[in-house]
Design an enzyme around this catalytic site. Structure first.
Site, PDB file in Angstrom:
ATOM      1  N   ILE A  94       0.774  -1.319  -0.182  1.00 53.62           N
ATOM      2  CA  ILE A  94       0.103   0.054   0.167  1.00 53.62           C
ATOM      3  C   ILE A  94       0.876   1.052   0.214  1.00 53.62           C
ATOM      4  O   ILE A  94       1.637   1.245   0.852  1.00 53.62           O
ATOM      5  CB  ILE A  94      -1.013  -0.118   1.195  1.00 53.62           C
ATOM      6  N   CYS A 118     -14.088  -0.006  -0.050  1.00 53.50           N
ATOM      7  CA  CYS A 118     -13.256  -0.816  -0.904  1.00 53.50           C
ATOM      8  C   CYS A 118     -14.044  -1.891  -1.672  1.00 53.50           C
ATOM      9  O   CYS A 118     -15.461  -1.315  -1.708  1.00 53.50           O
ATOM     10  CB  CYS A 118     -11.991  -1.274  -0.326  1.00 53.50           C
TER      11      CYS A 118
END
Length: 199
Positions: A94, A118
């Site tokens: 990430i 998400c």
């Protein structure tokens, strides 16, 4: 303590509404003005209307389905898209700058009420909310407990490591527009004269 007594996914107050309205999976309030969930579907639209959202922050990089885009437009909901790859071993990490950007959106009260999601509302959303909790000075144990509650049955050790190592000093908050519940922040406050985010 900074830790809040928040409902778990599937809490009774959520399930009671299910006969009439259909919340997204993993839906819950994070803080006043901020909600989290999985990816919204057509069946969730009526429920989303009850939230009176001003904005949605999606962590999914792909284009939104046409029906969802139309729903946002008709309900005057601003879409923020900060595409974040999943934190899966061994090659995908990430990016810190994406989380910093997403936190800047979440910590601007002009965007409230806002929904962040998400695909499943578990890992990427969990990482972002975990970093938000660091800004709120939650203990790492409490942050991981919340992350695991939503990520079950597949909590990722790399996600929790990312949260632990995340540097909240990189996060910027507008002094004039920070949420009321952010009483003491460990991030950097921008002066009230700083240029506001584009509307």
């Amino acid at each position: 303590s900074s830790d809040l007594d928040l409902p778990s996914p599937g809490s009774p107050w959520i399930c009671e509404m299910d006969d009439i309205l259909r919340p997204m999976e993993n839906f819950a309030m994070v803080c006043p003005g901020i909600y989290r969930s999985s990816f919204p579907l057509d069946k969730n639209f009526e429920f989303m209307r009850t939230l009176r959202l001003k904005a949605v922050l999606t962590l999914v990089p792909e284009d939104m389905p046409e029906k969802l885009s139309v729903f946002y437009a008709r309900n005057d909901i601003r879409l923020f898209q900060v595409g974040v790859p999943g934190n899966k071993e061994p090659f995908v990490d990430i990016p810190d700058d994406r989380i910093v950007e997403a936190l800047g959106i979440l910590l601007d009260s002009r965007n409230y009420p806002i929904l962040v999601h998400c695909n499943k509302g578990k890992h990427r959303t969990g990482c972002l909310i975990g970093c938000l909790r660091k800004v709120q000075n939650w203990s790492h144990t409490s942050i991981c407990d919340e992350y695991q509650r939503y990520a079950q049955p597949k909590a990722r050790a790399l996600d929790q490591q990312f949260i632990e190592l995340f540097d909240v000093s990189a996060v910027r908050v507008h002094a004039r527009h920070k949420p009321a519940w952010l009483a003491t922040a460990v991030c950097t406050a921008l002066p009230a004269t700083a240029r506001p985010a584009p509307s």
